[in-house]
Design a protein around this motif. Structure first.
Motif, short mmCIF file in Angstrom:
data_model
loop_
_atom_site.label_atom_id
_atom_site.label_comp_id
_atom_site.label_asym_id
_atom_site.label_seq_id
_atom_site.Cartn_x
_atom_site.Cartn_y
_atom_site.Cartn_z
N ILE A 175 56.61 -14.63 37.24
CA ILE A 175 57.29 -13.38 36.90
C ILE A 175 58.07 -13.48 35.59
N GLY A 176 58.79 -14.57 35.39
CA GLY A 176 59.65 -14.70 34.22
C GLY A 176 58.94 -14.48 32.90
N PRO A 177 57.81 -15.17 32.62
CA PRO A 177 57.11 -14.96 31.35
C PRO A 177 56.65 -13.51 31.14
N LEU A 178 56.27 -12.84 32.22
CA LEU A 178 55.85 -11.44 32.10
C LEU A 178 57.02 -10.56 31.70
N LEU A 179 58.18 -10.77 32.34
CA LEU A 179 59.36 -9.98 31.99
C LEU A 179 59.82 -10.27 30.56
N ASP A 180 59.74 -11.53 30.16
CA ASP A 180 60.11 -11.89 28.79
C ASP A 180 59.21 -11.19 27.77
N ASP A 209 46.89 -12.93 22.47
CA ASP A 209 48.15 -13.41 23.05
C ASP A 209 48.41 -12.79 24.41
N THR A 210 48.21 -11.47 24.50
CA THR A 210 48.45 -10.80 25.77
C THR A 210 47.43 -11.25 26.81
N ARG A 211 46.18 -11.41 26.39
CA ARG A 211 45.15 -11.87 27.32
C ARG A 211 45.49 -13.24 27.89
N ASP A 212 45.95 -14.14 27.04
CA ASP A 212 46.31 -15.48 27.51
C ASP A 212 47.45 -15.44 28.51
N VAL A 265 46.07 -14.02 31.89
CA VAL A 265 45.24 -15.01 32.59
C VAL A 265 46.11 -16.11 33.18
N ALA A 266 47.12 -16.57 32.42
CA ALA A 266 48.01 -17.63 32.92
C ALA A 266 48.79 -17.16 34.15
N SER A 267 49.20 -15.89 34.15
CA SER A 267 49.99 -15.38 35.27
C SER A 267 49.15 -15.21 36.54
N LEU A 268 47.82 -15.21 36.38
CA LEU A 268 46.94 -15.00 37.53
C LEU A 268 46.27 -16.29 38.00
N GLU A 269 46.64 -17.41 37.40
CA GLU A 269 45.99 -18.68 37.74
C GLU A 269 46.25 -19.06 39.19
N ASP A 270 45.24 -19.63 39.80
CA ASP A 270 45.38 -20.18 41.16
C ASP A 270 46.34 -21.37 41.09
N SER A 271 47.35 -21.32 41.93
CA SER A 271 48.37 -22.38 41.90
C SER A 271 47.92 -23.65 42.62
#
Length: 240
Positions: free
Chosen positions: A74-79, A139-142, A145-151
């Motif tokens: 969540i944090g990187p998306l809000l930033d 940049d937005t695509r990266d 994709v990072a926010s949707l990665e399987d943990s």
């Protein structure tokens, strides 16, 4: 010689790539990041509730780890939303109703329905956002994709569901129906979100330095979503 107002405005312009300097495209990116961010918050909350259904402490910890991973996105998306000049909380607000409605309609009845939803339902939404990400600036695509990665916790879900079906084969039929319901609800939610947000619809139509989707491409996109859903169901040992 004093600087003109026009020069001052240009100097104050953020150093964004060309696509983000297009106001309509930037609005679409804000919408998309807002939707994903609220989806992550909702998933975090739901997994916390699912932990109450866990049969033992080991499973509670595993679900808690999944929830923690969702919260970490969540944090990187809000930033990023703030960097784009948007209020992150206002950006998320338009999507609360649709996402909350999806979870209301797909509340799991037991532990195993919760596991299937975490594996199938959440990944359906993620696949949809990945498809849209293909039409974003790099940049937005990266970030998307990072926010949707399987943990890395999906193996836990697969193991638990397959073991339960092996022990009680009739459970497989019920969970297969549940997976199909999740598919229908997720597609309905995705279509509703895009239809209600003009900026997202325009994003899929293409724009500055970006291709768009025609009707045939949209059909292929939904075919890919369906195929990935079938693959995940098979991984769980369920019919799609």
């Amino acid at each position: 010689m004093p600087e003109s107002p026009e020069s001052s405005a240009r100097a104050a312009q953020p150093d964004w790539p060309p696509a983000l300097q297009d106001a309509e495209y930037r609005e679409a990116v804000v919408d998309l990041l807002g939707a994903i961010a609220y989806g992550e918050i909702s998933a975090f909350e739901r997994l916390g509730e699912d932990a109450k259904l866990a049969p033992d402490l080991q499973d509670k910890v595993a679900i808690g780890a999944m929830a923690t991973a969702e919260f970490g996105h969540i944090g990187p998306l809000l930033d990023r939303l703030a960097e784009l000049g948007a209020d992150p909380y206002a950006a998320m607000a338009p999507f609360r109703s649709a996402i909350d409605l999806f979870h209301e309609h797909t509340a799991p009845a037991d532990w195993y329905e919760g596991l299937v939803k975490a594996f199938v339902g959440d990944n359906l939404a993620n696949d949809f956002y990945r498809e849209i990400a293909a039409y974003l600036d790099a940049d937005t695509r990266d970030l998307v994709v990072a926010s949707l990665e399987d943990s890395g916790h999906s193996a836990f879900v697969v193991d638990r569901v397959r073991a339960a079906i092996a022990a009680e084969p009739r459970l497989g039929g019920r969970l297969a129906l549940w997976g199909r319901r999740l598919m229908g609800e997720a597609l309905t939610q995705g279509q509703r979100v895009v239809a209600e947000r003009d900026a997202l619809s325009a994003l899929l139509a293409g724009g500055v330095d970006r291709p768009g989707l025609d009707l045939a491409a949209i059909g292929r996109m939904f075919a890919r979503l369906t195929e990935r859903h079938a693959e995940r169901m098979a991984e769980l040992g369920l019919d799609s």
